[in-house]
Design a protein around this motif. Structure first.
Motif, short mmCIF file in Angstrom:
data_model
loop_
_atom_site.label_atom_id
_atom_site.label_comp_id
_atom_site.label_asym_id
_atom_site.label_seq_id
_atom_site.Cartn_x
_atom_site.Cartn_y
_atom_site.Cartn_z
N ARG A 104 0.47 -1.22 0.26
CA ARG A 104 0.14 -0.50 0.04
C ARG A 104 0.40 1.58 0.32
N LEU A 105 0.83 2.67 -0.81
CA LEU A 105 1.33 3.44 -1.46
C LEU A 105 0.77 4.62 -0.54
N SER A 106 1.34 5.31 -0.17
CA SER A 106 0.38 6.79 0.38
C SER A 106 1.51 7.66 0.24
N CYS A 107 0.46 8.71 -0.65
CA CYS A 107 1.29 10.08 -0.80
C CYS A 107 0.67 11.11 0.23
N THR A 108 1.50 11.67 0.99
CA THR A 108 1.00 12.73 1.25
C THR A 108 1.34 14.11 1.67
N ALA A 109 0.49 15.35 1.16
CA ALA A 109 0.74 16.82 0.89
C ALA A 109 1.48 17.82 1.42
N SER A 110 1.79 18.96 1.98
CA SER A 110 2.22 19.71 2.41
C SER A 110 1.89 21.32 1.75
N GLY A 111 2.06 22.03 2.53
CA GLY A 111 2.51 22.95 1.81
C GLY A 111 0.69 23.98 1.32
N ARG A 112 -0.25 22.78 -0.16
CA ARG A 112 -1.34 23.25 0.25
C ARG A 112 -2.42 21.75 0.20
N GLY A 113 -3.98 22.09 0.53
CA GLY A 113 -4.55 20.99 0.47
C GLY A 113 -4.21 20.39 -0.95
N ILE A 114 -5.39 19.28 -0.88
CA ILE A 114 -5.44 18.48 -1.77
C ILE A 114 -6.36 18.52 -2.76
N SER A 115 -7.36 19.33 -1.48
CA SER A 115 -9.20 19.01 -1.87
C SER A 115 -9.72 19.63 -3.28
N MET A 116 -9.06 20.12 -4.08
CA MET A 116 -8.83 20.54 -5.08
C MET A 116 -8.55 20.23 -6.65
N TYR A 117 -7.52 18.75 -6.00
CA TYR A 117 -6.17 18.60 -6.88
C TYR A 117 -7.06 17.27 -7.81
N ALA A 118 -6.91 16.59 -8.51
CA ALA A 118 -6.84 15.42 -9.01
C ALA A 118 -5.49 14.91 -8.97
N MET A 119 -5.66 13.63 -8.19
CA MET A 119 -3.61 13.12 -8.34
C MET A 119 -4.22 11.75 -8.64
N GLY A 120 -2.59 10.90 -9.58
CA GLY A 120 -2.40 10.77 -9.56
C GLY A 120 -1.09 9.77 -9.65
N TRP A 121 -1.34 8.48 -9.54
CA TRP A 121 0.16 7.55 -10.01
C TRP A 121 0.60 7.05 -11.18
N PHE A 122 1.79 7.33 -10.89
CA PHE A 122 2.27 7.53 -11.76
C PHE A 122 3.97 6.21 -12.04
N ARG A 123 4.60 5.38 -12.51
CA ARG A 123 5.76 4.37 -12.44
C ARG A 123 6.88 4.67 -13.55
N GLN A 124 7.61 4.34 -13.08
CA GLN A 124 8.98 3.88 -14.28
C GLN A 124 9.72 3.39 -13.95
N ALA A 125 9.79 2.33 -15.44
CA ALA A 125 10.86 1.35 -15.09
C ALA A 125 11.75 1.47 -15.68
N PRO A 126 13.22 0.88 -15.56
CA PRO A 126 14.47 1.13 -15.82
C PRO A 126 14.06 0.90 -17.31
N GLY A 127 14.61 2.23 -18.04
CA GLY A 127 14.66 1.86 -19.49
C GLY A 127 13.25 2.46 -20.15
#
Length: 124
Positions: A19-42
């Motif tokens: 289970r991955l978590s992503c916590t934001a600071s500086g601004r609230g996320i309530s008005m933001y769409a969020m995404g999880w991206f991934r990058q494999a080697p190469g």
């Protein structure tokens, strides 16, 4: 400015879960769409999952459908990615991203803030 910090990555055997978590600071996320991206080697960075600001609509790339679940808790300024039935091909650096719109996008250039990434390694 918004800072995003991912956590929860690690090494797991095929068939396991993380289970991955992503916590934001500086601004609230309530008005933001969020995404999880991934990058494999190469390989290029690709979308894994995304969620609207309200949480009512989600997107999954075909290869993770039925195995991954994206969710969010706006009160905690946190987005999650539950990953089940992991496969070796899921091995990648996983990034959290925030988009200053309420609707999600599959295009990484349309996201405004990025975390540093958390490594997920799945062994066979």
């Amino acid at each position: 400015q918004m800072q995003l910090v991912e956590s929860g990555g690690g090494m797991v055997q095929a068939g396991g879960s993380l289970r991955l978590s992503c916590t934001a600071s500086g601004r609230g996320i309530s008005m933001y769409a969020m995404g999880w991206f991934r990058q494999a080697p190469g390989k290029e960075r690709e979308i894994a999952a995304a969620i609207t600001s309200s949480g009512r609509s989600t997107y999954y790339t075909d290869s993770v459908k039925g195995r991954f679940t994206i969710s969010r808790d706006n009160a905690k300024n946190t987005v999650y990615l539950q990953m089940n039935s992991l496969k070796p091909e899921d091995t990648a650096l996983y990034y959290c991203a925030a988009r200053a719109r309420t609707d999600w996008s599959t295009t990484k250039a349309l996201y405004d803030y990025w975390g540093q990434g958390t490594q997920v390694t799945v062994s066979s």
